[in-house]
Scaffold this motif. Structure first.
Motif, PDB file in Angstrom:
ATOM      1  N   GLN A  89       0.717  -1.061   0.031  1.00  0.00           N
ATOM      2  CA  GLN A  89      -0.177   0.313  -0.060  1.00  0.00           C
ATOM      3  C   GLN A  89       1.042   1.157  -0.301  1.00  0.00           C
ATOM      4  OE1 GLN A  89      -2.633  -0.257   3.440  1.00  0.00           O
ATOM      5  NE2 GLN A  89      -4.321   0.973   2.324  1.00  0.00           N
ATOM      6  N   SER A  90       0.678   1.883  -0.699  1.00  0.00           N
ATOM      7  CA  SER A  90       1.463   3.326  -1.360  1.00  0.00           C
ATOM      8  C   SER A  90       1.981   4.090   0.420  1.00  0.00           C
ATOM      9  CB  SER A  90       1.196   4.082  -2.052  1.00  0.00           C
ATOM     10  OG  SER A  90      -0.098   4.555  -2.273  1.00  0.00           O
ATOM     11  N   SER A  91       0.859   3.926   0.920  1.00  0.00           N
ATOM     12  CA  SER A  91       1.023   4.820   2.550  1.00  0.00           C
ATOM     13  C   SER A  91       1.831   4.693   3.627  1.00  0.00           C
ATOM     14  CB  SER A  91      -0.596   4.526   3.038  1.00  0.00           C
ATOM     15  OG  SER A  91      -0.963   4.066   2.753  1.00  0.00           O
TER      16      SER A  91
ATOM     17  N   ASP B 256       5.086   4.543   2.383  1.00  0.00           N
ATOM     18  CA  ASP B 256       5.771   6.042   2.402  1.00  0.00           C
ATOM     19  C   ASP B 256       5.808   6.525   4.114  1.00  0.00           C
ATOM     20  OD1 ASP B 256       6.165   8.179   1.846  1.00  0.00           O
ATOM     21  OD2 ASP B 256       3.998   9.189   2.439  1.00  0.00           O
TER      22      ASP B 256
END
Lengths: 663, 663
Positions: free
Chosen positions: A107-109, A112
């Motif tokens: 998941q990109s979040s 990140d």
């Protein structure tokens, strides 16, 4: 210490020793994602619902770092000694047959978040420790044994080519003559010449490593060379450790002894490779077998990920899951639950791990003497840098736990300093095998070794309404029965809890007395809502999961028929149904689907998120917030009030009682 | 040059300029995965089948690096000048409302491959450039505009609290008194005192940045402070660039001008953030608009990933996909296809990118003078280090293309040196808009701007058989009709192509004449097989995709009923059906499902895989190979011969003809 593929073999004995000697073990995981957006958890999920939602939401994400900190009482130093291991995990495709080439989600979040915490993905992908679930291990082992048996039999009675053509070259000749066949023939001839030279030259090494070539050519060599040099050579295929290229190796001599010895070598290498492939699963297995108390902070997700990745695919049934947890972690304890209960609840402003750990160093708490792992020296500025490194989080979880145990012991008549963990076991027994349930209004924990709480939800209602509605519309609808708590399911459904439970009986009058235009919404009691297996799934997900449980398909996507006899309805407008996608879209301005307050599982750190640590989550949800904040008058679908209300309601529910022992 | 989020804004004008001035542009992509194992491609896929299989297999993997090399003819230096850009891509969740928190998949073998090539994942995840598809951009833009309009309106006619209670604090009082409410009140009071002090102190700055707090508290401040200090302050919410924490900022004065100016600032910031979120999609959009020739090597996957990630979700229909390709890349050229055709086919041993590039530097080829990008100086030892860096691969693709064009021009009467690209366009026109199809026996390319080839497949048969069968069993079955080519579909199905096409008429006699025990298998003509829409899907995938195309459900999982009238059948035993899983398991020793020869899409480098570059793939499939090689007599389900046969069959099919221009 950091444990990677490079030092795992050497470190494993230390890990086992640490587990063996430990009084208890704290754990923590870091994941590549937290929610694929399948479901919004609500404040009124039943425990089976909550479990299924988390199970679905976390499917296929990777536990990429596992922190383990073993705490051992040392009579010598009269302190606890903490040993922390920070395992990097990566499902490397092994050289062993049958080991899966796994696919996992990110998941990109979450990436990140981990990146901002300084997580080293290159290290994880390059040197992460692989793993096999026990059933995968069994399959791979069976395959390997079959292969070894086959090889041993072949050795005892060498097989001849079934095809009894006179042609000694395995290159087929019954096909039209082709350039490809010609190329293959030339290739084999060149190799034969090299081998001839190698055999003639007495000064040569024992082995001739031929140039790396493709599998078809290797197969040709494998068949041709023994035929061309009968009883003179042994032909093997070998991977260059460095380049990872595969070569044909020709060994001088082909006596039985040499062959046998080489076979033994091959077998030993294969066994070692299998052991490497099992990898990190050994640690979990050792942890299980130890039966030691495993302590985590807000550990539901840690437990879910650990089991699904290293032990067994998750069952759909909560009771089966509980059995599985009991097998894998016979005794667990959640420090977030402990901190949410009296006597800690009154002292802690926040049960977020970092905050809680800091608070527990100050009076009235009395921190326990711990020999800290060198890397994590408390009180240095460096401390914050380690936050969300799995092993550090495990370490401060264990430290916080000890500080809380110490505090509990001060209520006892014999106010001895902590001497050994076992003497204090009775103090923590009320917390054992209860896992904290985030943002649940009235069920604070999942009871692993017993029946879950079933608080009355007579004051809770399921509401269906037009997609254009926002919080204010719902509050307006319920205004006659006082203040409410809203928990969003999706665009067109929510659960509403009345602050004043006595008003529950008046909800049926809302349609008449309400100022809201009738014909738009449908209010249903919580029990009715629960009785329809499909109803508690978000609209977009219905009919996708647990299809077998569905007693009727008529509910699916036909909201006008979803009115049970007992519901108070005023008819329904057309609702729009959004198809599910892989992207967890931040919903639109007026159509936000999952507000932060509804997100049980939040990012990395934020699986541990409460009213005092919403902030970090918001870093990743600023977009949603911009609306709320720049436009304070626009009441968006976001149950902001919940942030303040959760602990309030939970406290008034009377469930967070002080266990008898120390009241 | 490496392009990341940090330098994207500054670099974009250079990129646009390079595209504008380019004679042609070479591209290449690196991906986080290549096949989720949904389908095995076969040597006899029809183009729509091949497309759908790749589309399904690649779903949700990420194009994580995009290489672009613009080649421009320079009159000055009488050379081509190459400018290479290496874009790191990552779907960072933006601060802008509506930008999705994307979830993508990773395949462990692909990450391992990229790691071995030195790919820097930390750089990608930390500084990768985000992207939005045009339809996503439109949605986000609409949301933003709605929000801005709302704010402007609110500014013109300030909203009053709808709730006309006299209570100036937005903290509710109609709920039972709670500790949480008390805490909130105290929080607001403290903030008010701070603001009072800030307003009284003339020396203070223009702004007071309050401590970061959670969204509920920020909302309280947002509502309370303007009420407490009417016309004295402006309250904003702002994110600290460094810590990413969100703060309430109180600004002195609240004149219309100040408010308006600040609104303009906010608007400008939001627009800039949106531009950042669109990110890399701008490069693709610029590339499309230029209409320039885009050159790739074995570019089917590059095109698929580029479109699905930056342009539009892929349609299921091949013709729709072709239209989409024509919009995005009006002119494409695949150097692997070019190299597979005469006159290059005879000169190139391999069409693998690295091999081909090296070969094209030597006679009879005449490399074209290129001013290389500094980093990629040809001939240095460093060269190999860059292989599989997207921009380097794009660069050598373009170089190889130029060398081939140069060679073609030498066949022309006017043997001028290459002067400009446009003068040579007619030379390459036969290759334009044809994309190479890997391992296809008789359809070398997908025709983007026309009808695809439909070679006769009367000599091809679909076979169903027991799961225990291996290559040898099938070869034995077909022995009476000569040599065959086997292309595996799954455990129990394959396609068989006869070398000697004339024998096709004798296949129906196999049941009688064959030595294989009857009652076990089912042979069906290729046309019949194609006529049943579900049949060409692997058993485990049937009824999962393209359900709407299925004319009958009776075929699903009922193999005994899957015998069309025209098939030559001898009955069927029970077949075992393996449920699909997320893991692409290396199949078991005797039950391997997808042999390397069947894998169209192979890892990273290996989307470009042919008979001379199978090796790198095998690095990742050693486990399968161990069997083949250690046990040469065990004919496993692996169409080894195909490796040598593909080019052979393709050559004899007469499809690789020399275009008129240079024959």
């Amino acid at each position: 210490m950091d444990v990677t593929r490079d030092n795992f073999r050497q470190t494993l004995p230390l890990v086992k020793q640490a587990i063996k000697e430990a009084s208890f073990i704290a754990i923590d995981g870091e994941f590549t994602g937290l929610s694929n957006g399948s479901f919004n958890t609500t404040a009124y999920d039943s425990p089976p619902q909550r479990y299924l939602k988390l199970h679905s939401n976390t499917h296929n994400f990777l536990l990429i770092q596992f922190g383990m900190c073993a705490f051992r009482w040392s009579d010598e130093s009269q302190k606890y000694k903490a040993e922390a291991f920070n395992f990097y995990i990566f499902p490397l495709k092994s050289t062993v047959s049958g080991v899966p080439d796994r696919i996992f989600s990110c998941q990109s979040s979450s990436l990140d978040f981990l990146t901002k915490q300084g997580f080293d993905f290159n290290k994880a992908f390059k040197n992460g420790i692989p793993y096999l679930r026990p059933n995968e291990e069994a399959t791979v082992r069976a395959t390997l044994e079959e292969k070894q048996t086959f090889r041993e039999n072949a050795f005892r009675s060498p097989v001849k080519r079934k095809n009894n053509s006179n042609n000694s070259s395995p290159v087929s000749t019954d096909s039209p003559t082709s350039a490809a066949d010609q190329k293959a023939k030339e290739f084999v001839e060149t190799a034969k010449q090299k081998v001839q030279k190698f055999l003639e030259d007495a000064n040569q090494e024992e082995e001739l490593i031929l140039e790396s070539c493709n599998s078809y050519f290797r197969k040709l060599l494998f068949e041709s060379l023994p035929l061309a040099f009968p009883d003179q050579v042994l032909v093997e295929s070998r991977t260059n450790e460095h380049t990872k290229l595969r070569h044909i190796v020709v060994v001088k001599g082909a006596s039985s002894n040499i062959k046998k010895a080489r076979q033994e070598l091959t077998k030993a290498r294969e066994e070692a490779e299998l052991e490497d492939a099992i990898g990190f699963s050994k640690v979990i297995s050792c942890l299980s077998e130890s039966g030691k108390l495993v302590v985590g902070h807000n550990m539901f997700l840690d437990v879910i990920y650990t089991i699904q990745q290293f032990v067994h695919p998750l069952p759909n049934d909560l009771e089966e899951f509980k059995s599985l947890v009991s097998c894998v972690f016979p005794k667990v304890l959640d420090t977030k639950l402990m901190g949410s209960m009296l006597p800690f609840k009154d002292q802690l402003q926040s049960t977020a791990l970092g905050d809680m750990h800091n608070r527990l160093k100050l009076p009235p708490f009395n921190p326990v003497g711990i020999e800290t792992p060198g890397k994590y020296n408390i009180g240095t500025n460096d401390e914050h840098n380690h936050l969300h490194e799995a092993a550090y989080d495990a370490f401060i979880t264990g430290s916080s736990f000890l500080s809380m145990v110490n505090f509990l012991s001060s209520f006892q008549s014999t106010s001895n300093p902590i001497i050994s963990f076992s003497s204090l076991c009775n103090l923590v027994s009320p917390y054992v095998n209860k896992i904290f349930l985030m943002r649940s209004h009235d069920i604070p924990y999942l009871n692993i070794s017993g029946t879950d709480l079933t608080p009355s939800r007579d004051h809770v209602f399921h509401v269906q309404f037009p997609a254009s509605w926002r919080s204010n519309d719902i509050r307006q609808l319920f205004a006659p029965v006082g203040q409410i708590n809203i928990s969003w399911i999706d665009e067109t459904h929510c659960l509403v809890g009345l602050y004043n439970k006595v008003q529950a009986k008046n909800v049926k009058n809302l349609v008449k007395s309400g100022t809201v235009e009738p014909g738009l919404y449908c209010i249903q009691s919580y029990d009715d809502y629960q009785a329809e297996p499909q109803l508690w799934l978000p609209t977009s997900q219905r009919n996708m999961v647990w299809r077998s449980n569905s007693t009727s398909n008529s509910v699916v996507n036909t909201p006008t028929r979803a009115k049970p006899a007992l519901s108070f309805t005023s008819g329904l407008g057309q609702t729009s149904i959004t198809p599910p996608t892989a992207d967890v879209s931040t919903p639109l301005y007026r159509k936000r689907q999952g507000s932060f307050a509804n997100r049980e599982t939040t990012n990395g750190s934020l699986k541990d998120c409460d009213e005092n640590d919403v902030e970090p989550l918001l870093k990743r949800q600023k977009s949603q917030e911009n609306c709320t904040e720049d436009l304070p008058e626009t009441h968006v679908k976001q149950d902001e009030a919940e942030v303040g209300e959760v602990s309030n309601v939970a406290a008034s529910s009377g469930l967070f009682v002080v266990p008898d022992q120390w009241e």
